[in-house]
Scaffold this active site. Structure first.
Site, PDB file in Angstrom:
ATOM      1  N   LYS A 195      -5.982  10.436   0.845  1.00 20.07           N
ATOM      2  CA  LYS A 195      -5.911   9.105   1.465  1.00 20.07           C
ATOM      3  C   LYS A 195      -7.142   8.343   0.977  1.00 20.07           C
ATOM      4  O   LYS A 195      -8.263   8.653   1.386  1.00 20.07           O
ATOM      5  CB  LYS A 195      -5.908   9.283   2.989  1.00 20.07           C
ATOM      6  CG  LYS A 195      -5.949   8.000   3.788  1.00 20.07           C
ATOM      7  CD  LYS A 195      -5.920   8.321   5.285  1.00 20.07           C
ATOM      8  CE  LYS A 195      -6.378   7.156   6.126  1.00 20.07           C
ATOM      9  NZ  LYS A 195      -6.503   7.510   7.545  1.00 20.07           N
ATOM     10  N   ASP A 205     -16.457   5.746  14.394  1.00 16.44           N
ATOM     11  CA  ASP A 205     -15.280   5.661  13.533  1.00 16.44           C
ATOM     12  C   ASP A 205     -14.783   4.216  13.459  1.00 16.44           C
ATOM     13  O   ASP A 205     -14.093   3.731  14.351  1.00 16.44           O
ATOM     14  CB  ASP A 205     -14.181   6.605  14.045  1.00 16.44           C
ATOM     15  CG  ASP A 205     -13.036   6.739  13.055  1.00 16.44           C
ATOM     16  OD1 ASP A 205     -12.968   5.944  12.092  1.00 16.44           O
ATOM     17  OD2 ASP A 205     -12.202   7.642  13.252  1.00 16.44           O
ATOM     18  N   SER A 235     -12.929   1.677  10.615  1.00 18.94           N
ATOM     19  CA  SER A 235     -12.241   1.725   9.321  1.00 18.94           C
ATOM     20  C   SER A 235     -12.958   0.893   8.266  1.00 18.94           C
ATOM     21  O   SER A 235     -13.426  -0.227   8.537  1.00 18.94           O
ATOM     22  CB  SER A 235     -10.808   1.215   9.477  1.00 18.94           C
ATOM     23  OG  SER A 235     -10.179   1.185   8.220  1.00 18.94           O
ATOM     24  N   ALA A 236     -12.979   1.428   7.049  1.00 26.35           N
ATOM     25  CA  ALA A 236     -13.525   0.676   5.906  1.00 26.35           C
ATOM     26  C   ALA A 236     -12.665  -0.548   5.577  1.00 26.35           C
ATOM     27  O   ALA A 236     -13.097  -1.411   4.809  1.00 26.35           O
ATOM     28  CB  ALA A 236     -13.616   1.604   4.695  1.00 26.35           C
ATOM     29  N   LYS A 284      -3.772  -1.901  14.364  1.00 33.31           N
ATOM     30  CA  LYS A 284      -2.910  -0.963  15.093  1.00 33.31           C
ATOM     31  C   LYS A 284      -3.394  -0.817  16.535  1.00 33.31           C
ATOM     32  O   LYS A 284      -4.593  -0.705  16.784  1.00 33.31           O
ATOM     33  CB  LYS A 284      -2.893   0.382  14.370  1.00 33.31           C
ATOM     34  CG  LYS A 284      -2.062   0.313  13.079  1.00 33.31           C
ATOM     35  CD  LYS A 284      -1.855   1.659  12.452  1.00 33.31           C
ATOM     36  CE  LYS A 284      -2.989   2.053  11.560  1.00 33.31           C
ATOM     37  NZ  LYS A 284      -3.016   1.379  10.268  1.00 33.31           N
ATOM     38  N   GLU A 318       0.833  -1.217   0.000  1.00 34.32           N
ATOM     39  CA  GLU A 318       0.000   0.000   0.000  1.00 34.32           C
ATOM     40  C   GLU A 318       0.866   1.264   0.000  1.00 34.32           C
ATOM     41  O   GLU A 318       2.071   1.212   0.253  1.00 34.32           O
ATOM     42  CB  GLU A 318      -0.928  -0.004   1.213  1.00 34.32           C
ATOM     43  CG  GLU A 318      -0.186   0.001   2.538  1.00 34.32           C
ATOM     44  CD  GLU A 318      -0.979   0.659   3.642  1.00 34.32           C
ATOM     45  OE1 GLU A 318      -1.399   1.816   3.467  1.00 34.32           O
ATOM     46  OE2 GLU A 318      -1.166   0.015   4.695  1.00 34.32           O
TER      47      GLU A 318
HETATM   48  N1  PSU Z   1      -0.105   0.271   8.510  1.00 36.73           N
HETATM   49  C1  PSU Z   1       0.881   1.040   9.061  1.00 36.73           C
HETATM   50  N2  PSU Z   1       0.712   2.407   8.996  1.00 36.73           N
HETATM   51  C2  PSU Z   1      -0.377   2.996   8.372  1.00 36.73           C
HETATM   52  C3  PSU Z   1      -1.394   2.172   7.799  1.00 36.73           C
HETATM   53  C4  PSU Z   1      -1.191   0.817   7.898  1.00 36.73           C
HETATM   54  O1  PSU Z   1       1.854   0.521   9.623  1.00 36.73           O
HETATM   55  O2  PSU Z   1      -0.464   4.244   8.328  1.00 36.73           O
HETATM   56  C5  PSU Z   1      -2.610   2.829   7.136  1.00 36.73           C
HETATM   57  C6  PSU Z   1      -3.330   1.833   6.214  1.00 36.73           C
HETATM   58  O3  PSU Z   1      -3.416   2.445   4.938  1.00 36.73           O
HETATM   59  C7  PSU Z   1      -4.718   1.664   6.811  1.00 36.73           C
HETATM   60  C8  PSU Z   1      -4.931   3.021   7.417  1.00 36.73           C
HETATM   61  O4  PSU Z   1      -5.681   1.299   5.856  1.00 36.73           O
HETATM   62  O5  PSU Z   1      -3.647   3.262   8.043  1.00 36.73           O
HETATM   63  C9  PSU Z   1      -6.109   3.046   8.375  1.00 36.73           C
HETATM   64  O6  PSU Z   1      -6.695   4.317   8.320  1.00 36.73           O
HETATM   65  P1  PSU Z   1      -8.165   4.545   8.969  1.00 36.73           P
HETATM   66  O7  PSU Z   1      -7.991   4.184  10.421  1.00 36.73           O
HETATM   67  O8  PSU Z   1      -8.451   6.012   8.752  1.00 36.73           O
HETATM   68  O9  PSU Z   1      -9.119   3.650   8.233  1.00 36.73           O
HETATM   69 MN    MN Z   2     -11.847   6.245  10.247  1.00 37.92          MN
END
Ligand code: PSU
Ligand code: MN
Length: 305
Positions: free
Chosen positions: A85, A137, A139-140, A158, A24
């Site tokens: 993003k 919130d 994530s998709a 995470k 990604e």
């Molecule tokens: N893995 C990492 N760092 C990141 C991400 C993944 O070590 O920044 C990114 C990925 O692209 C993941 C996004 O889809 O963080 C999640 O964002 P959100 O919580 O807004 O869905």
């Molecule tokens: Mn989000």
């Protein structure tokens, strides 16, 4: 017609039927500071190659869905400011408007699937944020795992997230969550959490077989492989807990919301740990790249290529 652009290396690998690993780009633009972001992207690509697969870093550049970036494109993306993003909701709009955007886990899965790539390595997926009962919130990435047939190798979700709620949602959505080589789920920067994994596998061949059987059974969606960070790189969860708490309270005080939440928290944790969180993040992505290359090789073998 979707304007998909394979890099020469990806086109050659596809023609030869050799393994390809998707990577990604949001981790580059929104997950790490410059220049460590581009250095890591290069190291991850090299790790995939060293383990017998071709890396395909995915991004939308000037309205083109690029499957595999060259070094100039990687460097430009890593330095660019205000890159979008992209997730499922906005990837098509970005292409339509001729824009440039980095792909999250969800958007990278969509692009990889379109390009016929079934294995993808990242750091950690997005999930259910703490306080989601108020913010909604979620994530998709989670919905994408339920519908797009790509095996995602991550170090879990995470640890800034509500991990129990994240794994509950994955269970509801019917996503196989597979811990690699241990019984417990890893927690991104830490090898373990206090949660037992729903599934455990110990070899890349088992993971490849499970994906092939899912497809043969007509089960939609992918698999989440939770690969623990190497022991020498981990940060104990107890060390991180107060730092994550501080980052979360700063986010709340500054009204950070929506797509900005994850990048804000990662950046604050990077500063609060004096760079230690980034070192761990780099180590776990490299570890995921190695396992993803092995899974892609098994899938290429089993598909008779
Ligand atoms: N893995 C990492 N760092 C990141 C991400 C993944 O070590 O920044 C990114 C990925 O692209 C993941 C996004 O889809 O963080 C999640 O964002 P959100 O919580 O807004 O869905
Ligand atoms: Mn989000």
């Amino acid at each position: 017609m979707i304007p998909i652009h394979d890099s020469p290396a990806v086109a050659a690998a596809r023609a030869a039927g050799t393994p390809i690993v998707a990577l990604e780009s949001t981790i580059i633009t929104h997950g790490m500071p410059y220049p460590q972001n581009v250095e890591t992207a290069r190291l991850v690509e090299a790790e995939v190659r060293a383990h017998g697969a071709t890396p395909a870093t995915i991004a939308v550049l000037d309205g083109k869905l690029c499957i595999g970036l060259d070094d100039v494109q990687l460097e430009a993306l890593a330095q660019a400011k205000d890159v979008a993003k992209l997730s499922r909701a906005d990837i098509a709009a970005c292409i339509a408007l001729g824009g440039t955007g980095a792909t999250t886990v969800a958007a990278t899965m969509i692009a990889a699937n379109l390009a016929g790539i079934s294995v993808f390595a990242t750091g950690g997926i997005g999930g259910v944020h703490r306080g989601a009962e108020d913010s909604f919130d979620i994530s998709a990435d989670l919905q994408e795992l339920a519908q797009t047939p790509v095996t995602v190798v991550a170090a879990g979700a995470k640890a800034i997230l509500d991990l129990p709620k994240t794994f509950e949602v994955l269970e509801t959505l019917g996503v196989p969550v597979i811990a690699y080589g241990q019984d417990m789920l890893p927690a991104f920067w830490s090898r373990t959490s206090d949660m037992t994994a729903p599934l455990r596998m110990d070899t890349a061949a088992q993971i490849a077989a499970a994906q092939i059987i899912r497809s043969a059974m007509g089960l939609s969606g992918g698999q989440l492989i939770c690969n623990p960070i190497p022991a020498d790189a981990q940060i104990p969860a107890a060390d991180l807990a107060p730092i994550i708490a501080q980052a979360l309270s700063e986010a709340a005080a500054q009204n950070i919301s929506a797509k900005a939440v994850t990048p804000f928290l990662l950046d604050r944790i990077f500063h609060l740990t004096e760079g230690r969180s980034l070192e761990a993040n780099i180590a776990l992505v490299l570890n995921n790249a190695r396992l993803a290359a092995a899974i892609a090789a098994e899938i290429a073998d089993k598909s008779g290529q």
